[in-house]
Design an enzyme around this catalytic site. Sequence first.
Site, PDB file in Angstrom:
ATOM      1  N   HIS A 155       0.832  -1.208   0.000  1.00 45.67           N
ATOM      2  CA  HIS A 155       0.000   0.000   0.000  1.00 45.67           C
ATOM      3  C   HIS A 155       0.861   1.251   0.000  1.00 45.67           C
ATOM      4  CE1 HIS A 155      -3.533  -2.542   0.676  1.00 45.67           C
ATOM      5  NE2 HIS A 155      -2.814  -3.158   1.607  1.00 45.67           N
ATOM      6  N   SER A 278      13.153  18.564 -18.700  1.00 42.94           N
ATOM      7  CA  SER A 278      12.202  19.672 -18.666  1.00 42.94           C
ATOM      8  C   SER A 278      12.799  20.874 -19.360  1.00 42.94           C
ATOM      9  CB  SER A 278      11.844  20.023 -17.217  1.00 42.94           C
ATOM     10  OG  SER A 278      11.087  21.221 -17.164  1.00 42.94           O
TER      11      SER A 278
END
Length: 447
Positions: A155, A278
């Site tokens: 999880h 980027s």
Amino acid sequence: MSSHLTDSVVYGHLWTVPELHDLLDDAGRTRGWLQILVALAAAQAEVGLIPDQAAAAIAEHARTDRVDLVEVGAGTRATGHSTLGLINALRAVLPEDAREWVYYGATVQDVTDTWFGLVMRATADVVARDLDRVRAAAVALAGRHRDTVMCGRTHAQPGKPITFGFKAAVWIDEIDRHRARLAQLRPRVEVVQLAGALGTLEFWGPRALDLVRAFATRLDLGAPDLPWLTARDRVAEFLGFLALVTGTLAKIGTEIVELQRPEIGEVGEPVVAGTVGSITMPHKRNPELSEHLDTLARIVRSDAGVALEGLVALHERDGRGWKAEWLALPEACQLTGAALAFATRLLEGLTVDAARMRANLDSHGASLASEPLMAALAARVGKHSAHDKVYAAAMAARDEGVDLGERLVSEGLLTEAEVAAARDPARSLGMATAFVDRVLARDPDRG
């Protein structure tokens, strides 16, 4: 120029691989259809349905360099028929005595579904080869990092120690099931279609079954027991398989996206010099390969859904689902080929930071040893009582900002020696390394 990204000269490298693109573009598809018409004519001559010289002429002239694709497109639009433009263009270049024998008794679906058989065979060859490459890269990782201890997570939260080799072994095991599935499904999907108008083969009379066998033999495909005009489970099964394969690759990619986050920093994608993450943030190093595996898999799953819709077909021929497959099958094949190529690059060049893995594990103190700590206490108070006591100590330790081990010792529940023994990762690995060995034992070439 094409509007589909697989044909883009700018972006095509992200969505296809050359060998599958060349198979599935206009020229490749036409080449495949002409190959089928040549095989059909040769098989018809073999069983005595058309003259030998007609079959020879068709073989000589049914080539992409003899047929103008622009003309074929114009004829297709003018007639509104999927293959009549090709038939007329081919008849125009054939000798007069062969023109009536080309496409003799066949239908659009005989050609296009047989082409599906050829496409699925060619794609299966690529998938089989490249699954082996992905697997080999994962095997190398599993062997190299059999004992590389890291934090296992459930999880998205830290759980207990595993090894990175165990993580890679789980990938290998999944890939091996895909390899088995592929071997099992190939005889079902790599078949011809020769059905005639309604699937009864009545046009070719008593020689029809001999014709189907001869046709299949010439294309090195199987001859199905029955025509499959509206039985679209073959295509649905194949695209479902491609969805499974790309789903596994997406799972691997997503795992690497997460583990590459600087906050975790346990693995890294291979980086080619000059790669820009980027245009506005020059420091960025994005997980482009890993991320794209998920993108590709999403579209393949959508294509598989289109193929599943085709299972619901009407009467003895239904063009709705079948024509939708013309878009879904070529796209899914190319995207899967691209995904396998990217996954191979990713795993072959993956960097693993074993020191960071151990540091991340150690940073959680004794909390990741909660299970062996509970087991040590259970010997005295029972498992469920031990769980309650360790749970209460863990919550208190978190609130107070102290180590779980210290808290258990201070409460007199365990000794320092017992805590130290429980914190040894080897106590929490269970069969992890044995499972790695079990998977690696499948490879006879490993020294």
